[in-house]
Design a protein around this motif. Sequence first.
Motif, PDB file in Angstrom:
ATOM      1  N   SER A 135       0.826  -1.212   0.000  1.00  0.00           N
ATOM      2  CA  SER A 135       0.000   0.000   0.000  1.00  0.00           C
ATOM      3  C   SER A 135       0.858   1.259   0.000  1.00  0.00           C
ATOM      4  O   SER A 135       0.575   2.218  -0.709  1.00  0.00           O
ATOM      5  N   ARG A 136       1.910   1.254   0.816  1.00  0.00           N
ATOM      6  CA  ARG A 136       2.814   2.418   0.839  1.00  0.00           C
ATOM      7  C   ARG A 136       3.510   2.581  -0.503  1.00  0.00           C
ATOM      8  O   ARG A 136       3.626   3.686  -1.028  1.00  0.00           O
ATOM      9  N   GLY A 139       1.186   3.977  -2.974  1.00  0.00           N
ATOM     10  CA  GLY A 139       0.573   5.242  -2.587  1.00  0.00           C
ATOM     11  C   GLY A 139      -0.908   5.118  -2.275  1.00  0.00           C
ATOM     12  O   GLY A 139      -1.661   6.069  -2.458  1.00  0.00           O
ATOM     13  N   LEU A 140      -1.333   3.945  -1.810  1.00  0.00           N
ATOM     14  CA  LEU A 140      -2.747   3.721  -1.526  1.00  0.00           C
ATOM     15  C   LEU A 140      -3.183   4.245  -0.162  1.00  0.00           C
ATOM     16  O   LEU A 140      -4.366   4.459   0.071  1.00  0.00           O
ATOM     17  N   ASP A 141      -2.220   4.413   0.737  1.00  0.00           N
ATOM     18  CA  ASP A 141      -2.577   4.896   2.071  1.00  0.00           C
ATOM     19  C   ASP A 141      -2.996   6.355   1.995  1.00  0.00           C
ATOM     20  O   ASP A 141      -2.337   7.171   1.369  1.00  0.00           O
ATOM     21  N   GLN A 142      -4.101   6.644   2.632  1.00  0.00           N
ATOM     22  CA  GLN A 142      -4.565   8.026   2.706  1.00  0.00           C
ATOM     23  C   GLN A 142      -3.762   8.751   3.774  1.00  0.00           C
ATOM     24  O   GLN A 142      -3.453   8.174   4.810  1.00  0.00           O
ATOM     25  N   PRO A 143      -3.450  10.017   3.535  1.00  0.00           N
ATOM     26  CA  PRO A 143      -2.736  10.751   4.579  1.00  0.00           C
ATOM     27  C   PRO A 143      -3.607  10.861   5.824  1.00  0.00           C
ATOM     28  O   PRO A 143      -4.826  10.966   5.739  1.00  0.00           O
ATOM     29  N   VAL A 144      -2.970  10.805   6.962  1.00  0.00           N
ATOM     30  CA  VAL A 144      -3.693  10.924   8.220  1.00  0.00           C
ATOM     31  C   VAL A 144      -3.862  12.402   8.517  1.00  0.00           C
ATOM     32  O   VAL A 144      -2.908  13.170   8.498  1.00  0.00           O
ATOM     33  N   ARG A 145      -5.097  12.785   8.762  1.00  0.00           N
ATOM     34  CA  ARG A 145      -5.367  14.186   9.065  1.00  0.00           C
ATOM     35  C   ARG A 145      -5.252  14.367  10.572  1.00  0.00           C
ATOM     36  O   ARG A 145      -5.893  13.669  11.352  1.00  0.00           O
TER      37      ARG A 145
END
Length: 184
Positions: A135-136, A139-145
């Motif tokens: 996933s990393r 680039g599948l991981d969504q950024p953590v807000r």
Amino acid sequence: MGRPNRAIRAAITQHRADAIDLKLAGIDWLTIARKLAATPSINTDGVAYPQGYDIDRYKRGQEPPTDKRLIELACKDVSKALLERTTVLDGNSHELRQLMVERLERLFFTVYRAAIRSGDYQAVDRAVRIIERSSRLLGLDQPVRTELTGLDGGAIQIETTGLTELERLIALAGTTDAAGDAEG
């Protein structure tokens, strides 16, 4: 000494590629060095590797290099080869990423079967780690807000302050810590 001819350059390129392949396979530095040594008496295959480590010494009939020297040569060779490859790989990062994804998929398939068939928790953990890495890589991981809030969830008030005020706050924090330490 001039620039090596085409045959020597090709042999050096092959030599460096072999060194990288061996290192990627997890082979230790001394084994790599002996495998790629010019002197047959220390070469693990018992041959004079073309453009092998310390080829000039071998051609002059001198003693073979020490293990320490062989390791230094192998490390230097791999570093040079990786530097050369980096230039090429910068333009081919998409292909390299795809290769890594394919490798992870192969690993995942094996681990996944073990996790599903036997319920092996270690295999499950490995499968999850492979999924996370894939996933990393893709680039599948969504950024953590992350959001910081003030009192009662309200906005944080930001003020600028001078050096005098900053020093006062630091001193105040120091006395608060000292009081807390005395109580604890």
